[in-house]
Design a protein around this motif. Structure first.
Motif, mmCIF file in Angstrom:
data_model
loop_
_atom_site.group_PDB
_atom_site.id
_atom_site.type_symbol
_atom_site.label_atom_id
_atom_site.label_comp_id
_atom_site.label_asym_id
_atom_site.label_seq_id
_atom_site.Cartn_x
_atom_site.Cartn_y
_atom_site.Cartn_z
ATOM 1 N N ASP A 113 5.048 11.170 -0.128
ATOM 2 C CA ASP A 113 4.451 9.991 0.116
ATOM 3 C C ASP A 113 3.354 9.889 0.727
ATOM 4 O OD1 ASP A 113 5.457 7.020 -0.233
ATOM 5 O OD2 ASP A 113 5.096 7.398 1.928
ATOM 6 N N ILE A 114 2.371 9.322 0.105
ATOM 7 C CA ILE A 114 1.188 8.999 0.755
ATOM 8 C C ILE A 114 1.192 8.174 2.095
ATOM 9 C CG2 ILE A 114 0.421 6.768 -0.255
ATOM 10 C CD1 ILE A 114 -2.482 7.979 -0.201
ATOM 11 N N GLN A 115 1.974 7.337 2.346
ATOM 12 C CA GLN A 115 2.370 6.617 3.876
ATOM 13 C C GLN A 115 2.698 7.511 4.572
ATOM 14 O OE1 GLN A 115 0.775 3.349 4.474
ATOM 15 N NE2 GLN A 115 1.142 4.346 6.420
ATOM 16 N N ALA A 116 3.826 8.373 4.508
ATOM 17 C CA ALA A 116 4.205 9.422 5.193
ATOM 18 C C ALA A 116 3.410 10.333 5.406
ATOM 19 C CB ALA A 116 5.470 9.805 4.501
ATOM 20 N N GLN A 117 2.428 10.605 4.547
ATOM 21 C CA GLN A 117 1.331 11.890 4.643
ATOM 22 C C GLN A 117 0.362 11.316 6.109
ATOM 23 O OE1 GLN A 117 -0.581 12.626 1.059
ATOM 24 N NE2 GLN A 117 1.087 13.765 0.647
ATOM 25 N N LEU A 118 0.183 9.968 5.993
ATOM 26 C CA LEU A 118 -0.784 9.113 7.037
ATOM 27 C C LEU A 118 0.212 9.221 8.147
ATOM 28 C CD1 LEU A 118 -3.226 7.761 8.034
ATOM 29 C CD2 LEU A 118 -2.161 5.664 6.779
ATOM 30 N N ASP A 119 1.231 8.861 8.299
ATOM 31 C CA ASP A 119 2.242 8.625 9.381
ATOM 32 C C ASP A 119 2.548 9.872 10.203
ATOM 33 O OD1 ASP A 119 1.762 6.011 8.818
ATOM 34 O OD2 ASP A 119 3.669 5.845 8.108
ATOM 35 N N THR A 120 2.515 11.149 9.413
ATOM 36 C CA THR A 120 2.774 12.489 10.099
ATOM 37 C C THR A 120 1.449 13.281 10.527
ATOM 38 O OG1 THR A 120 2.924 13.739 7.992
ATOM 39 C CG2 THR A 120 5.001 12.375 8.902
ATOM 40 N N GLU B 229 -9.736 -1.447 -3.006
ATOM 41 C CA GLU B 229 -9.157 -2.637 -3.715
ATOM 42 C C GLU B 229 -9.019 -1.968 -5.127
ATOM 43 O OE1 GLU B 229 -10.894 -6.702 -5.178
ATOM 44 O OE2 GLU B 229 -11.504 -6.018 -2.927
ATOM 45 N N ASP B 230 -7.638 -2.373 -5.400
ATOM 46 C CA ASP B 230 -7.270 -2.091 -6.869
ATOM 47 C C ASP B 230 -7.612 -3.333 -7.711
ATOM 48 O OD1 ASP B 230 -5.279 -4.348 -6.366
ATOM 49 O OD2 ASP B 230 -3.863 -2.969 -6.330
ATOM 50 N N SER B 231 -7.269 -2.980 -8.956
ATOM 51 C CA SER B 231 -7.777 -3.750 -10.092
ATOM 52 C C SER B 231 -7.267 -5.446 -10.153
ATOM 53 C CB SER B 231 -7.624 -3.300 -11.247
ATOM 54 O OG SER B 231 -6.477 -2.917 -11.644
ATOM 55 N N GLN B 232 -5.969 -5.214 -9.449
ATOM 56 C CA GLN B 232 -5.462 -6.567 -9.262
ATOM 57 C C GLN B 232 -6.039 -7.344 -8.090
ATOM 58 O OE1 GLN B 232 -3.335 -3.690 -9.700
ATOM 59 N NE2 GLN B 232 -3.849 -4.152 -11.966
ATOM 60 N N GLY B 233 -6.876 -7.111 -7.253
ATOM 61 C CA GLY B 233 -7.375 -7.714 -6.052
ATOM 62 C C GLY B 233 -6.412 -7.379 -4.952
ATOM 63 N N GLY B 234 -5.504 -6.491 -4.889
ATOM 64 C CA GLY B 234 -4.986 -6.000 -3.790
ATOM 65 C C GLY B 234 -5.490 -4.697 -3.024
ATOM 66 N N ASP B 235 -4.861 -4.128 -2.178
ATOM 67 C CA ASP B 235 -5.452 -2.657 -1.725
ATOM 68 C C ASP B 235 -4.610 -1.773 -1.881
ATOM 69 O OD1 ASP B 235 -3.689 -3.084 0.273
ATOM 70 O OD2 ASP B 235 -5.338 -3.492 1.823
ATOM 71 N N ARG B 236 -5.054 -0.554 -1.703
ATOM 72 C CA ARG B 236 -4.433 0.444 -2.158
ATOM 73 C C ARG B 236 -4.784 1.915 -1.055
ATOM 74 N NH1 ARG B 236 -4.324 4.163 -7.700
ATOM 75 N NH2 ARG B 236 -3.472 5.839 -6.756
ATOM 76 N N LEU B 237 -3.801 2.784 -0.753
ATOM 77 C CA LEU B 237 -4.303 3.841 0.245
ATOM 78 C C LEU B 237 -4.458 5.101 -0.697
ATOM 79 C CD1 LEU B 237 -4.449 4.298 3.137
ATOM 80 C CD2 LEU B 237 -2.102 5.067 3.270
ATOM 81 N N LEU B 238 -5.469 5.735 -0.462
ATOM 82 C CA LEU B 238 -5.909 6.850 -1.233
ATOM 83 C C LEU B 238 -5.982 8.252 -0.091
ATOM 84 C CD1 LEU B 238 -8.855 6.030 -3.625
ATOM 85 C CD2 LEU B 238 -6.485 6.512 -4.255
ATOM 86 N N VAL B 239 -5.702 9.432 -0.537
ATOM 87 C CA VAL B 239 -5.964 10.666 0.253
ATOM 88 C C VAL B 239 -6.723 11.561 -0.317
ATOM 89 C CG1 VAL B 239 -3.593 11.523 -0.439
ATOM 90 C CG2 VAL B 239 -4.690 12.047 1.709
ATOM 91 N N GLY B 240 -7.565 12.149 0.416
ATOM 92 C CA GLY B 240 -8.359 13.343 0.245
ATOM 93 C C GLY B 240 -8.304 14.401 1.061
ATOM 94 N N MET B 241 -8.561 15.746 0.782
ATOM 95 C CA MET B 241 -8.694 16.771 1.638
ATOM 96 C C MET B 241 -9.856 17.286 2.112
ATOM 97 S SD MET B 241 -6.773 20.647 1.231
ATOM 98 C CE MET B 241 -5.274 19.970 0.775
ATOM 99 N N TYR B 242 -9.968 17.390 3.407
ATOM 100 C CA TYR B 242 -11.619 17.793 3.747
ATOM 101 C C TYR B 242 -11.518 19.349 3.567
ATOM 102 C CZ TYR B 242 -15.408 18.477 7.167
ATOM 103 O OH TYR B 242 -16.411 18.816 8.052
ATOM 104 N N THR B 243 -12.683 19.666 2.828
ATOM 105 C CA THR B 243 -12.848 21.353 2.719
ATOM 106 C C THR B 243 -13.919 21.849 3.441
ATOM 107 O OG1 THR B 243 -14.551 20.361 1.028
ATOM 108 C CG2 THR B 243 -12.011 20.897 0.476
#
Length: 166
Positions: free
Chosen positions: A84-91, A111-125
């Motif tokens: 889960d992305i939120q758990a990835q952020l929280d740990t 911001e997502d297509s419905q005007g809400g927001d969404r969390l994304l994760v990337g990996m530093y390389t």
């Protein structure tokens, strides 16, 4: 006496069973060696997915979503990471982007297509670069690709950098 010997034998059998249970437990992420090689192996595993398509809920190997990509890369070297992305952020340990090393996770609020927001994760390389299974944000096509961490789109939306490996 026979009764005392039986009691002692039962205690020894019980202790042996407890030791066996302890030995068979799943290793924690803290048992992964905190080496540059481990970080490089995680980043390399993620880089192997370059060009694969984005698909919500996918964790490879044919397609990935953002949290599925980092989850699969960590799993490939035996390191525990929540799916889960939120758990990835929280740990893990929050760090500054300037401190980031390969395999650290970068989180963005978009911001997502419905005007809400969404969390994304990337990996530093490496310096100035991250890998992400992107659903199409930032004017890019969807899929697993490398992105510039200094790009205004991503820099303005960075909400956290987390180190999972010590």
């Amino acid at each position: 006496t026979a009764r005392a010997l039986s009691a002692t034998l039962l205690i020894l059998i019980g202790a042996a069973a407890l030791i066996m249970v302890g030995c068979s437990s799943t290793p924690s992420k803290n048992e992964i060696p905190p080496t540059t090689d481990t970080r490089a192996a995680v980043a390399d595993a993620a880089i192997q997915a370059l060009g694969r398509p984005y698909r919500a809920g996918a964790a490879g190997p044919q397609a990935y979503d953002d949290s599925g990509l980092v989850y699969a890369a960590y799993q490939s070297v035996g390191a525990a990471l929540p799916r889960d992305i939120q758990a990835q952020l929280d740990t893990g340990k929050p760090i500054e982007l300037a401190e980031a090393e390969p395999a650290d996770l970068l989180f963005f609020r978009v911001e997502d297509s419905q005007g809400g927001d969404r969390l994304l994760v990337g990996m530093y390389t490496q310096a100035g670069e991250m890998l992400m299974a992107n659903p199409g944000f930032g004017g890019s096509n969807s899929g697993v690709a490398l992105f510039d961490t200094d790009d205004d789109f991503w820099a303005q939306r960075l909400v956290g950098v987390v180190r999972q490996l010590p």
